[in-house]
Design an enzyme around this catalytic site. Sequence first.
Site, PDB file in Angstrom:
ATOM      1  N   VAL A 213       0.860  -1.185   0.000  1.00 58.34           N
ATOM      2  CA  VAL A 213       0.000   0.000   0.000  1.00 58.34           C
ATOM      3  C   VAL A 213       0.899   1.238   0.000  1.00 58.34           C
ATOM      4  CG1 VAL A 213      -1.985  -1.037   1.187  1.00 58.34           C
ATOM      5  CG2 VAL A 213      -0.152  -0.005   2.526  1.00 58.34           C
TER       6      VAL A 213
ATOM      7  N   LYS B 101      -0.461   4.183   1.529  1.00 63.56           N
ATOM      8  CA  LYS B 101      -0.892   4.806   2.776  1.00 63.56           C
ATOM      9  C   LYS B 101      -1.988   3.947   3.373  1.00 63.56           C
ATOM     10  CE  LYS B 101      -3.568   8.738   4.551  1.00 63.56           C
ATOM     11  NZ  LYS B 101      -4.278   9.995   4.231  1.00 63.56           N
TER      12      LYS B 101
ATOM     13  N   GLU C 188     -14.108  17.908   9.025  1.00 64.54           N
ATOM     14  CA  GLU C 188     -13.943  17.555   7.611  1.00 64.54           C
ATOM     15  C   GLU C 188     -15.273  17.414   6.889  1.00 64.54           C
ATOM     16  OE1 GLU C 188     -11.160  14.741   4.792  1.00 64.54           O
ATOM     17  OE2 GLU C 188     -10.981  14.693   6.959  1.00 64.54           O
TER      18      GLU C 188
ATOM     19  N   GLY D 264      -2.984  15.300   7.536  1.00 65.07           N
ATOM     20  CA  GLY D 264      -1.771  15.931   8.025  1.00 65.07           C
ATOM     21  C   GLY D 264      -2.104  16.735   9.270  1.00 65.07           C
TER      22      GLY D 264
ATOM     23  N   GLU E 204       0.913  12.540   2.736  1.00 61.18           N
ATOM     24  CA  GLU E 204      -0.332  11.992   3.260  1.00 61.18           C
ATOM     25  C   GLU E 204      -1.519  12.802   2.751  1.00 61.18           C
ATOM     26  OE1 GLU E 204      -2.629  11.645   7.547  1.00 61.18           O
ATOM     27  OE2 GLU E 204      -0.460  11.899   7.551  1.00 61.18           O
TER      28      GLU E 204
ATOM     29  N   ALA F 213      -8.251   9.773   3.091  1.00 62.53           N
ATOM     30  CA  ALA F 213      -8.059  10.421   4.388  1.00 62.53           C
ATOM     31  C   ALA F 213      -8.463   9.515   5.541  1.00 62.53           C
ATOM     32  CB  ALA F 213      -8.858  11.726   4.446  1.00 62.53           C
TER      33      ALA F 213
ATOM     34  N   GLU G 292      -0.559  11.490  18.187  1.00 59.25           N
ATOM     35  CA  GLU G 292      -1.574  12.148  17.381  1.00 59.25           C
ATOM     36  C   GLU G 292      -2.969  11.639  17.739  1.00 59.25           C
ATOM     37  OE1 GLU G 292      -2.840  12.403  12.685  1.00 59.25           O
ATOM     38  OE2 GLU G 292      -0.703  12.603  13.174  1.00 59.25           O
TER      39      GLU G 292
END
Length: 410
Positions: free
Chosen positions: A170, A172, A217, A234, A261, A323, A397
């Site tokens: 892959v 990502k 988003e 990001g 990304e 995403a 994160e």
Amino acid sequence: MNVQALTVETSPIADIRQLILLLDGRTPLLWMRRNQGLAGIGCALRLEFSGPTRMTDAAAAWKQVVALATVTDPLARTGTGLLAFGAFAFDESSAQTSVLIVPEIIVGREDGQCWVTRIHVTGQSAGANPLALHPLGDEYRIALLPGALPPADFRTAVSSGIERIRAQQVNKVVLARDLIGRVPAESDLRRAISKLALGYPDCWTYAVDGLIGSSPETLIRADHGSVNARVLAGTISRGADAEDDREAALTLATSSKDGDEHEFAVQSVLKSLRPHTSVLATSEIPFTVKLPNLWHLATDLEGTLSDGSTSLDLIAALHPTAAVAGTPTLEALSLIRELEPFDRGRYAGPVGWVGADGDGEWAIALRCAQVAPEGGITAYAGCGIVLDSDPDRELAETKMKFRPIVEAFG
């Protein structure tokens, strides 16, 4: 699917400034940003879907509902008339159902104008529910603890993801972890919703069938032939002071890892939307979006629909974006199923609303938790993993991304 005919009537009302206080504390329905949006009360119609065709089935069923409905809507503006709130499972194999819910009462607020829409099954008597603001219930605080993928195991999953990227399986993959807890019996979920709306006013604060969150988003907004979206990918934490904060934003904007990304996410949305649009443009370079606890890299997209697609058709075409899944999509989904030892449910799926004309607003269900009828609660947070990812940084994160929900319920 047996769809009942509905009678729908919209009328203007005096301004109601606190939509959240209209909601039922156990079954809230809400779509709101900057104290404007839609509040739903009761349930006139509930439709459930599952499997790989859940979104296309919803689009077809919604056309049936619209065709049978009798609508009186003198305002004829976005958010008036017949509409449904919706939330869809992330994965086609999820045990969590996807839903469209038509409330008995919808109160809308935009630019100081308010309206009420009352809906009932045709031939049955309309409910006499008066509009009333209900004070919030008792306070409560709960702890959310590691679930099926505790921190150490999440680091291991990230390391495995990086190895698969290195092996070129892959480009990502987005990996999430979960926190679990339990809300007390008869808890007023509006308390958590209020904290989210107050703390994150520029996000979409939503509540649909126990799914509660504030998403930054916009997956898609369809309005009279135009479409727009905001892609976020990001992330970096906010600085401790103004100078640190400026440095953090600059670091994010110039990070090759976050830039890669982000580009994967933008390209996946462009690829999905192009077949449905005659014009499609993006902001030239990603920009930074500031939230109370972090910075995101963002790109805005705007286009013109060319094929008559509804917002439900568009979310079916878009989901899952890079995403929230990764790229290539099928390989990333397969790896997520392998490395995440839980069902994401509706986390990272589309959440929002659709109107009778097919227009609507949909976000990606992020910064969220699913509250079950018996009180169990599961929160989710994930990160995009690319070749330069570091397991410790990705874990940090997720802690930032959990913060809105942890604070709302804690």
